[in-house]
Design an enzyme around this catalytic site. Sequence first.
Site, short mmCIF file in Angstrom:
data_model
loop_
_atom_site.label_atom_id
_atom_site.label_comp_id
_atom_site.label_asym_id
_atom_site.label_seq_id
_atom_site.Cartn_x
_atom_site.Cartn_y
_atom_site.Cartn_z
CG ASP A 163 -4.83 -3.01 2.75
OD1 ASP A 163 -4.88 -4.26 2.64
OD2 ASP A 163 -3.95 -2.41 3.39
CG HIS A 166 2.51 -1.59 4.44
ND1 HIS A 166 1.85 -2.79 4.35
CD2 HIS A 166 3.03 -1.52 5.68
CE1 HIS A 166 1.96 -3.43 5.51
NE2 HIS A 166 2.66 -2.69 6.32
CG HIS A 208 -3.75 -1.67 8.85
ND1 HIS A 208 -3.94 -2.68 7.94
CD2 HIS A 208 -3.36 -2.27 10.01
CE1 HIS A 208 -3.66 -3.85 8.51
NE2 HIS A 208 -3.31 -3.62 9.77
CG ASP A 246 -5.27 -5.04 5.45
OD1 ASP A 246 -6.13 -4.16 5.56
OD2 ASP A 246 -4.04 -4.81 5.57
CG ASP A 251 -6.01 -0.32 4.93
OD1 ASP A 251 -5.81 -1.30 5.65
OD2 ASP A 251 -5.13 0.25 4.26
CD GLU A 295 -0.21 -4.21 1.79
OE1 GLU A 295 0.37 -5.30 1.96
OE2 GLU A 295 0.34 -3.10 2.01
CG HIS A 298 -2.32 0.57 0.83
ND1 HIS A 298 -3.44 0.41 1.63
CD2 HIS A 298 -2.73 1.34 -0.21
CE1 HIS A 298 -4.46 1.05 1.08
NE2 HIS A 298 -4.06 1.63 -0.04
CG ASP A 327 -2.21 2.03 5.35
OD1 ASP A 327 -2.01 1.36 6.38
OD2 ASP A 327 -2.57 1.53 4.27
#
Length: 311
Positions: free
Chosen positions: A226, A135, A120, A228, A118, A271, A95, A122
């Site tokens: 992302d 990332h 996260h 994830d 995401d 990712e 990412h 980031d």
Amino acid sequence: RSAGIIGAAFWRGQSRLGVHEGPDRIRSSGLLERLKQQGCAVKDYGNLVFDDVDESSVGLLKSVAAVGGANRRLSEAMKAVKMDGHTAVMLGGDHSLAIGSIHGHSAAVGELSVVWVDAHADINTPLTTYTGNFHGQPMSFLLHELHSKVPVLPNFSWVKPCLSAKDLVYIGLRDVDPAEHYILKMLGVKVFSISEVDRLGVARVMEETCDYVTTRGKKPVHLSYDIDAIDPSVTPATGTPVVGGLTYREGVYITEHLSQTGLLSAVDLVEVNPQLGKTEADVQSTVNTAVDLLLGCFRRLREGNHPTDYT
Ligand code: DIR
Ligand code: MN
Ligand code: MN
Ligand code: MN
């Protein structure tokens, strides 16, 4: 409507081997054919070729010059794809590539809204990161408001902030570092964490996301997805899985809804790491979900479509 696809087989924004296989695995699962089947013109720009650069660290920060250099190349490629008139698709890779992707997109079309899906945020800066992985930091390079917080780094001098905090919406967050949480609150960023998805439901989250974006001027939308963000039971083949994620259906709904606004101008899908599935089925489930998310970005509806829906 046409898709311009860029592969960015870059992994040095994090430490786990394999995420560079993402672009080719996503292609070989039939992305291009299926986009064409649904009436979308496709141009594949191939995989970017990155210079071999110094991979050394600066303090905690890993592969600084490599990350800066790869993103510079990606930014130029992204700009070219947008100049050619396509809806751009960037297949990662990790990412950190959002730096170049969003920078290049904005260089071509001007001010953007960004929807960041995401687990996260980031949004660590090079000074707040404790992993040293880029990332976890791309947003800090892109936001005007964080410009003064980001130090000068080798191969990053080309990066100019291009996004305002008010034009950013997060969806799906569930693993946010303390400094990141402070930054999000300080800047007043719009966040639909996974708790908001629980509380409001994905339909309401997307209505509010689109209201938020359109009241700020109907700028072209950059979706940075992302993998994830989705629950690891569905997409396990990724570097930093976090339990309790979006369901497959919620994940696809986000793309369907954004696609129907007609504002979607570029998409990152990052990712996917085919080396991290425990079984081939794990990898396939992850890659197939990535493909379905991208099809959703190009007007695919699960109820079915017929040719005029795509125009
Ligand atoms: C952590 C993890 N916040 C970091 N970030 C991840 O490295 O800054 N981002 N995994 O995708
Ligand atoms: Mn991410
Ligand atoms: Mn993530
Ligand atoms: Mn500025």
